[in-house]
Design an enzyme around this catalytic site. Structure first.
Site, short mmCIF file in Angstrom:
data_model
loop_
_atom_site.label_atom_id
_atom_site.label_comp_id
_atom_site.label_asym_id
_atom_site.label_seq_id
_atom_site.Cartn_x
_atom_site.Cartn_y
_atom_site.Cartn_z
N PHE A 145 71.61 23.72 67.17
CA PHE A 145 70.61 23.11 68.05
C PHE A 145 69.97 24.22 68.87
O PHE A 145 70.63 24.87 69.68
CB PHE A 145 71.19 22.05 68.99
CG PHE A 145 70.09 21.42 69.82
CD1 PHE A 145 69.34 20.36 69.32
CD2 PHE A 145 69.74 21.94 71.06
CE1 PHE A 145 68.29 19.82 70.05
CE2 PHE A 145 68.68 21.40 71.79
CZ PHE A 145 67.97 20.34 71.29
N ASP A 230 72.15 32.49 71.15
CA ASP A 230 71.57 31.42 71.96
C ASP A 230 72.66 30.95 72.92
O ASP A 230 73.54 30.17 72.55
CB ASP A 230 71.08 30.28 71.07
CG ASP A 230 70.45 29.15 71.89
OD1 ASP A 230 70.67 29.10 73.11
OD2 ASP A 230 69.77 28.29 71.29
N LYS A 259 68.62 26.56 80.81
CA LYS A 259 69.44 25.56 81.48
C LYS A 259 69.91 26.01 82.87
O LYS A 259 69.14 25.96 83.81
CB LYS A 259 70.58 25.12 80.55
CG LYS A 259 70.01 24.34 79.35
CD LYS A 259 70.99 23.43 78.66
CE LYS A 259 70.28 22.46 77.73
NZ LYS A 259 70.31 22.79 76.32
C1 LIG Z 1 69.22 22.83 75.37
C2 LIG Z 1 69.26 23.90 74.37
C3 LIG Z 1 68.08 24.52 73.92
C4 LIG Z 1 66.70 24.03 74.31
O1 LIG Z 1 66.48 24.06 75.68
P1 LIG Z 1 65.28 23.18 76.32
O2 LIG Z 1 65.20 23.66 77.73
O3 LIG Z 1 65.68 21.74 76.20
O4 LIG Z 1 64.06 23.48 75.52
C5 LIG Z 1 68.21 25.57 73.04
N1 LIG Z 1 69.42 26.01 72.64
C6 LIG Z 1 70.56 25.44 73.05
C7 LIG Z 1 71.87 25.99 72.58
C8 LIG Z 1 70.53 24.36 73.92
O5 LIG Z 1 71.66 23.76 74.29
#
Ligand SMILES: *Cc1c(COP(=O)(O)O)cnc(C)c1O
Length: 404
Positions: A145, A230, A259
């Site tokens: 994700f 990520d 986040k």
């Molecule tokens: C939440 C998330 C994203 C995307 O972040 P947004 O601020 O919702 O665009 C990307 N990578 C990971 C691992 C995430 O948990």
């Protein structure tokens, strides 16, 4: 369905009436919050065990962060990057130091950080590695994700996230997560990056097998490929370390952050890398109107300072032990698996018992907010300010729900 509607309070129905139904929220309408607790419009309190998918690592309205936001609101909120503002330098320097990298590039949302990482990796591939024009590929993992843009969903393996959003962006290869042999086979001379979550959050807090991340690091170094981690959900204290990669002693070439970087107040994301990588971008080649704005920088600088104390990472590691131990005691009593690191847990409930959604609805009725991911899996990711007693309370509610 009709029964559902009858039980649904008016405030919930109101909230759903004029929005696209791209979410299926729990039927709770929150009006205030502090620390690890939120209060709904009827005055009921809930322990927040989702923490905005880790956007609220420091809890709701952390006093230091709120004070920084208030002070900045009274001085300067936006300039665009056409001009320089006085909050920018500290933020970039301190975040780069926290990451152990030369440079940072501030954006807003996580998806934008991922898009930025992809663009930087491709340009690095053409300009530094010497990949022929238009031939770059990036290797990603099944079950990933990374966000919701058209390019990012192009390499999602979740049909809900991907179906009917094509045509898809080419240039991505998908391999099973945790499988080094598959990754080795997927990399060729045109591979510019391997993009991975060090722990897959949305997939259910999936921790890769021991040795996987060090293996990825070694492979990327040997094949001259960028390792992009990520850490948007896994990073900034969630796993008991600043970055989940640290748990395996691994340093990626690029961190993607988001986040929690915004302190639960504003969207702030960033890419951190050394100058030989991020330095490929020149004026006009990438940007964002709101990226690195004064309010975002003022809040995020304080986030970096909170993390620089190490206190939150320590809390997450220590309290995480308690959370994991409490939940592991429920294995065989309705739980079939407990995974994760620090204050971050994926729970697989016996599917014969109930779905993850049902479990979360019952937890909500018991004053604990959590979120299902897939099927019978739920994720707990409380704010790192949660106390021992509150953890015990959350575990007791999970036990009660499983016991029916
Ligand atoms: C939440 C998330 C994203 C995307 O972040 P947004 O601020 O919702 O665009 C990307 N990578 C990971 C691992 C995430 O948990």
């Amino acid at each position: 369905m009709i029964e559902d509607m009858l039980r649904t309070p008016a405030a919930v129905q109101d909230a759903e009436r004029h929005t696209a139904h791209n979410y299926h929220p729990l039927p709770v309408v929150i009006s205030s919050a502090e620390g690890a607790w939120v209060t709904d419009v009827d005055g009921r309190r809930y322990l927040d065990c989702l923490a905005g998918y880790s956007a609220l690592n420091f809890g709701h309205r952390h006093p230091t962060l709120i004070a920084a936001a208030h002070a900045q609101l009274d001085r300067l909120t936006l300039t665009s990057r056409a001009f320089i503002h006085d909050q920018f330098a500290d933020f970039c320097r301190e975040l780069a130091a926290l990451c152990g990298k030369d440079l940072v590039l501030p954006m807003n949302t996580g998806a934008e950080a991922v898009e930025t990482g992809i663009k930087v990796a491709r340009k690095w591939g053409y300009q530094v590695k010497g990949v022929p024009a238009g031939q770059a590929n990036i290797v990603v993992a099944e079950g990933n994700f990374h966000g919701r843009t058209t390019t990012i969903v192009s390499f999602s393996t979740d049909e809900d996230a991907r179906a009917d959003f094509g045509p898809y962006t080419p240039g991505f290869r998908i391999v099973p997560y945790g499988d080094l042999a598959a990754l080795t086979a997927a990399i060729d001379e045109h591979t510019v990056a391997v993009l991975l979550e060090p722990i897959q959050g949305e997939q259910g807090v999936v921790v890769p097998p021991e040795g996987y991340l060090p293996g990825v690091r070694q492979l990327c170094t040997e094949r001259n490929v960028l390792f992009i981690a990520d850490e948007i959900q896994s990073g900034l204290g969630r796993t008991g370390t600043t970055f989940a990669c640290e748990l395996d002693g691994v340093v990626p070439d690029m961190y993607l952050l988001g986040k929690a970087l915004g302190g639960g107040i504003v969207p702030v994301s960033a890419v951190a890398a050394d100058a030989d990588v991020l330095g490929v971008l020149k004026p006009g080649q990438h940007g964002s109107t709101f990226g690195g704005n004064p309010l975002a920088c003022a809040v995020a600088t304080e986030v970096v300072r909170l993390l620089a104390t190490g206190e939150f990472q320590r809390r997450s590691a220590e309290l995480g032990e308690r959370l994991h131990a409490g939940l592991r005691a429920l294995l065989g009593k309705g739980l079939v698996a407990v995974r994760g690191r620090g204050l971050w847990v994926g729970l697989d409930i016996d599917p014969a018992l109930m779905s993850g959604r049902e479990a979360c609805e019952r937890l909500m009725e018991r004053g604990v907010l959590a979120k299902d991911t897939h099927g019978s899996t739920i994720r707990l990711a409380p704010p790192l300010v949660i106390t021992e007693a509150e953890i015990d309370h959350a575990v007791a509610q999970v036990a009660a729900v499983l016991a029916g």
